[in-house]
Enzyme design. Sequence first.
Site, PDB file in Angstrom:
ATOM      1  N   ASP A  20       0.290  16.130  -8.613  1.00  0.00           N
ATOM      2  CA  ASP A  20       0.449  17.583  -8.715  1.00  0.00           C
ATOM      3  C   ASP A  20       1.510  18.084  -7.728  1.00  0.00           C
ATOM      4  O   ASP A  20       2.332  18.941  -8.070  1.00  0.00           O
ATOM      5  CB  ASP A  20      -0.874  18.291  -8.440  1.00  0.00           C
ATOM      6  CG  ASP A  20      -1.849  18.211  -9.602  1.00  0.00           C
ATOM      7  OD1 ASP A  20      -1.449  17.799 -10.704  1.00  0.00           O
ATOM      8  OD2 ASP A  20      -3.025  18.584  -9.395  1.00  0.00           O
ATOM      9  N   ILE A  21       1.492  17.566  -6.515  1.00  0.00           N
ATOM     10  CA  ILE A  21       2.472  17.998  -5.502  1.00  0.00           C
ATOM     11  C   ILE A  21       3.875  17.571  -5.930  1.00  0.00           C
ATOM     12  O   ILE A  21       4.811  18.373  -5.875  1.00  0.00           O
ATOM     13  CB  ILE A  21       2.108  17.416  -4.123  1.00  0.00           C
ATOM     14  CG1 ILE A  21       0.735  17.909  -3.746  1.00  0.00           C
ATOM     15  CG2 ILE A  21       3.200  17.672  -3.106  1.00  0.00           C
ATOM     16  CD1 ILE A  21       0.513  18.649  -2.513  1.00  0.00           C
TER      17      ILE A  21
END
Length: 187
Positions: A165-166
Amino acid sequence: DLSRLLPGSWCTQLLADLGATVIKIEKPGSGDDTRAWGPPFLKDASGRDTSEAAYYLSCNRGKLSVAVDFTTPDGQRIVRDLLRQADVLVENYKVGGLEKYGLDYPAVAASNPRLVYASITGFGQNGPYADHAGYDFIIQGMSGFMSVTGSPDGQPQKVGVAVTDIFTGVYAATAILAALVQARHGF
């Protein structure tokens, strides 16, 4: 910012950190789902937990927030009015998820053709998995990333931080900046 959860929120927070004015559209009454994802929660002046989760605060700093129900005609009008003046829209709904609200790319580009529309999905806009949700742990597992974590003799394990996600948020912000440069300078 029509995003929810971490990839879109991380992307737009990076843009805010770089000086963009980011307006986060949130559900009336409850806001972004991650506002309640605690503990830990922000403490008030007396040291008591508030309703603001650290998770939400860690990926939404520097943004303005407005509560708009874009599932209603009035809410759709408000968002479309904002988008007429915007440079960028970031969303991370499943493919086609915003079409029924008139907030898909063809609909909003008709009134703002210079808009950079960033649609973050787990598996892209087309292909065999395009209609599937793409959560961090699913991508970690399917990519083989989990095979490099955990004990050497144990089962694969999810990385403790939602790294997919990052990374997605960082790459999306970079792609948006590149699109803005290309649109303004033609290269």
